[in-house]
Design a protein around this motif. Structure first.
Motif, PDB file in Angstrom:
ATOM      1  N   GLN A  29       0.446  -1.476  -0.355  1.00  0.00           N
ATOM      2  CA  GLN A  29       0.011   0.146  -0.173  1.00  0.00           C
ATOM      3  C   GLN A  29       0.718   1.015   0.181  1.00  0.00           C
ATOM      4  N   MET A  30       0.168   2.337  -0.525  1.00  0.00           N
ATOM      5  CA  MET A  30       0.744   3.468  -0.339  1.00  0.00           C
ATOM      6  C   MET A  30       1.673   4.515   0.322  1.00  0.00           C
ATOM      7  N   GLY A  31       0.876   3.950   2.239  1.00  0.00           N
ATOM      8  CA  GLY A  31       0.980   4.349   3.344  1.00  0.00           C
ATOM      9  C   GLY A  31       2.644   3.856   3.688  1.00  0.00           C
ATOM     10  N   ALA A  32       1.767   2.355   3.562  1.00  0.00           N
ATOM     11  CA  ALA A  32       3.772   1.487   4.231  1.00  0.00           C
ATOM     12  C   ALA A  32       4.852   1.989   3.039  1.00  0.00           C
ATOM     13  N   ALA A  33       4.991   2.516   1.946  1.00  0.00           N
ATOM     14  CA  ALA A  33       5.634   2.139   0.431  1.00  0.00           C
ATOM     15  C   ALA A  33       6.289   3.741   1.466  1.00  0.00           C
ATOM     16  N   PHE A  34       5.218   4.713   1.838  1.00  0.00           N
ATOM     17  CA  PHE A  34       6.774   6.214   1.535  1.00  0.00           C
ATOM     18  C   PHE A  34       7.096   5.598   2.585  1.00  0.00           C
ATOM     19  N   ARG A  35       6.980   5.115   3.608  1.00  0.00           N
ATOM     20  CA  ARG A  35       7.392   4.517   4.903  1.00  0.00           C
ATOM     21  C   ARG A  35       9.116   3.898   4.875  1.00  0.00           C
ATOM     22  N   TRP A  36       8.599   2.632   3.463  1.00  0.00           N
ATOM     23  CA  TRP A  36       9.845   2.140   3.248  1.00  0.00           C
ATOM     24  C   TRP A  36      10.434   3.246   2.650  1.00  0.00           C
ATOM     25  N   PHE A  37       9.743   4.248   1.324  1.00  0.00           N
ATOM     26  CA  PHE A  37      10.937   5.021   0.874  1.00  0.00           C
ATOM     27  C   PHE A  37      11.971   5.887   1.343  1.00  0.00           C
ATOM     28  N   VAL A  38      10.769   6.696   2.863  1.00  0.00           N
ATOM     29  CA  VAL A  38      11.772   7.285   3.550  1.00  0.00           C
ATOM     30  C   VAL A  38      12.940   6.342   4.574  1.00  0.00           C
ATOM     31  N   ILE A  39      12.676   5.714   4.483  1.00  0.00           N
ATOM     32  CA  ILE A  39      13.383   4.352   5.509  1.00  0.00           C
ATOM     33  C   ILE A  39      14.772   3.953   4.328  1.00  0.00           C
ATOM     34  N   ALA A  40      14.371   4.195   3.607  1.00  0.00           N
ATOM     35  CA  ALA A  40      15.799   3.875   1.658  1.00  0.00           C
ATOM     36  C   ALA A  40      16.357   5.253   1.696  1.00  0.00           C
ATOM     37  N   LEU A  41      15.902   6.924   1.525  1.00  0.00           N
ATOM     38  CA  LEU A  41      16.493   7.118   1.410  1.00  0.00           C
ATOM     39  C   LEU A  41      17.412   7.976   2.605  1.00  0.00           C
ATOM     40  N   VAL A  42      16.756   7.604   4.080  1.00  0.00           N
ATOM     41  CA  VAL A  42      18.087   8.032   5.213  1.00  0.00           C
ATOM     42  C   VAL A  42      19.473   6.915   4.847  1.00  0.00           C
ATOM     43  N   THR A  43      18.749   5.900   4.480  1.00  0.00           N
ATOM     44  CA  THR A  43      19.905   4.539   4.705  1.00  0.00           C
ATOM     45  C   THR A  43      20.449   5.437   2.955  1.00  0.00           C
ATOM     46  N   LEU A  44      20.185   5.623   2.571  1.00  0.00           N
ATOM     47  CA  LEU A  44      21.734   6.612   1.463  1.00  0.00           C
ATOM     48  C   LEU A  44      22.039   7.815   1.638  1.00  0.00           C
ATOM     49  N   ILE A  45      21.045   8.870   2.626  1.00  0.00           N
ATOM     50  CA  ILE A  45      22.263   8.968   3.248  1.00  0.00           C
ATOM     51  C   ILE A  45      23.141   9.065   3.997  1.00  0.00           C
ATOM     52  N   LEU A  46      23.221   7.708   4.902  1.00  0.00           N
ATOM     53  CA  LEU A  46      23.821   7.536   5.936  1.00  0.00           C
ATOM     54  C   LEU A  46      24.956   7.137   5.167  1.00  0.00           C
ATOM     55  N   GLY A  47      24.543   6.617   4.096  1.00  0.00           N
ATOM     56  CA  GLY A  47      25.118   5.860   3.859  1.00  0.00           C
ATOM     57  C   GLY A  47      26.362   6.509   2.945  1.00  0.00           C
ATOM     58  N   ILE A  48      26.085   8.076   2.263  1.00  0.00           N
ATOM     59  CA  ILE A  48      26.480   8.429   1.996  1.00  0.00           C
ATOM     60  C   ILE A  48      28.212   9.426   2.640  1.00  0.00           C
ATOM     61  N   TYR A  49      26.824   9.848   3.925  1.00  0.00           N
ATOM     62  CA  TYR A  49      27.561  10.815   4.839  1.00  0.00           C
ATOM     63  C   TYR A  49      27.938   9.754   5.908  1.00  0.00           C
ATOM     64  N   PRO A  50      28.814   8.852   6.829  1.00  0.00           N
ATOM     65  CA  PRO A  50      28.271   8.402   7.819  1.00  0.00           C
ATOM     66  C   PRO A  50      29.156   9.306   8.654  1.00  0.00           C
ATOM     67  N   GLN A  51      29.166  10.389   8.141  1.00  0.00           N
ATOM     68  CA  GLN A  51      29.543  11.802   9.513  1.00  0.00           C
ATOM     69  C   GLN A  51      28.310  12.079  10.461  1.00  0.00           C
ATOM     70  N   LEU A  52      27.309  12.083   9.272  1.00  0.00           N
ATOM     71  CA  LEU A  52      25.971  12.180  10.639  1.00  0.00           C
ATOM     72  C   LEU A  52      25.476  11.597  11.664  1.00  0.00           C
ATOM     73  N   SER A  53      25.711   9.789  11.046  1.00  0.00           N
ATOM     74  CA  SER A  53      25.731   9.380  12.449  1.00  0.00           C
ATOM     75  C   SER A  53      26.059   9.416  13.440  1.00  0.00           C
ATOM     76  N   ASN A  54      28.262  10.288  13.385  1.00  0.00           N
ATOM     77  CA  ASN A  54      28.008  11.020  14.598  1.00  0.00           C
ATOM     78  C   ASN A  54      28.012  11.509  15.562  1.00  0.00           C
ATOM     79  N   VAL A  55      27.214  12.260  14.483  1.00  0.00           N
ATOM     80  CA  VAL A  55      26.969  14.302  14.454  1.00  0.00           C
ATOM     81  C   VAL A  55      25.258  13.709  15.470  1.00  0.00           C
TER      82      VAL A  55
END
Length: 116
Positions: A29-55
């Motif tokens: 469903q679209m509601g669940a898909a939105f949550r999964w897209f957000v998780i994928a986006l956070v994974t992408l951001i933390l993968g590219i900028y791992p120093q954000l996890s440190n901050v």
């Protein structure tokens, strides 16, 4: 870009594609898909900028920064399991009520057919 950043980015993009395919097939469903897209986006951001996890770890007072994303992922999984259990319980109650109504209707139909 380090190898682990490329690998994490690849995983996130692959995850985006899988979620998109599941939406196209009406498997999610679209509601669940939105949550999964957000998780994928956070994974992408933390993968590219791992120093954000440190901050973020420093901000919340965690002394070992790599554990913060793992702890948050575990928390999200627990919340997801709780929500799934709540939905399953509601579905079971609805199913029981439908079965009871069907049994009453079948009994009424049988009574009408036998002339009672």
């Amino acid at each position: 870009m380090a190898y682990y950043q490329i690998f994490t980015s690849f995983i996130a993009v692959t995850f985006f594609i899988v979620v998109f395919v599941l939406i196209r097939r009406d498997s999610i469903q679209m509601g669940a898909a939105f949550r999964w897209f957000v998780i994928a986006l956070v994974t992408l951001i933390l993968g590219i900028y791992p120093q954000l996890s440190n901050v973020a770890a420093e901000w919340v007072g965690v002394s070992y920064p790599p554990i913060l994303p793992i702890t948050l992922a575990c928390l999200l999984l627990l919340i997801k399991a709780l929500i799934a259990d709540i939905k399953r319980a509601k579905t079971e109650v609805k199913l029981d009520r439908v079965a009871q109504r069907l049994a009453i209707l079948e009994l009424n139909l049988r009574d009408q057919q036998t002339g009672k």
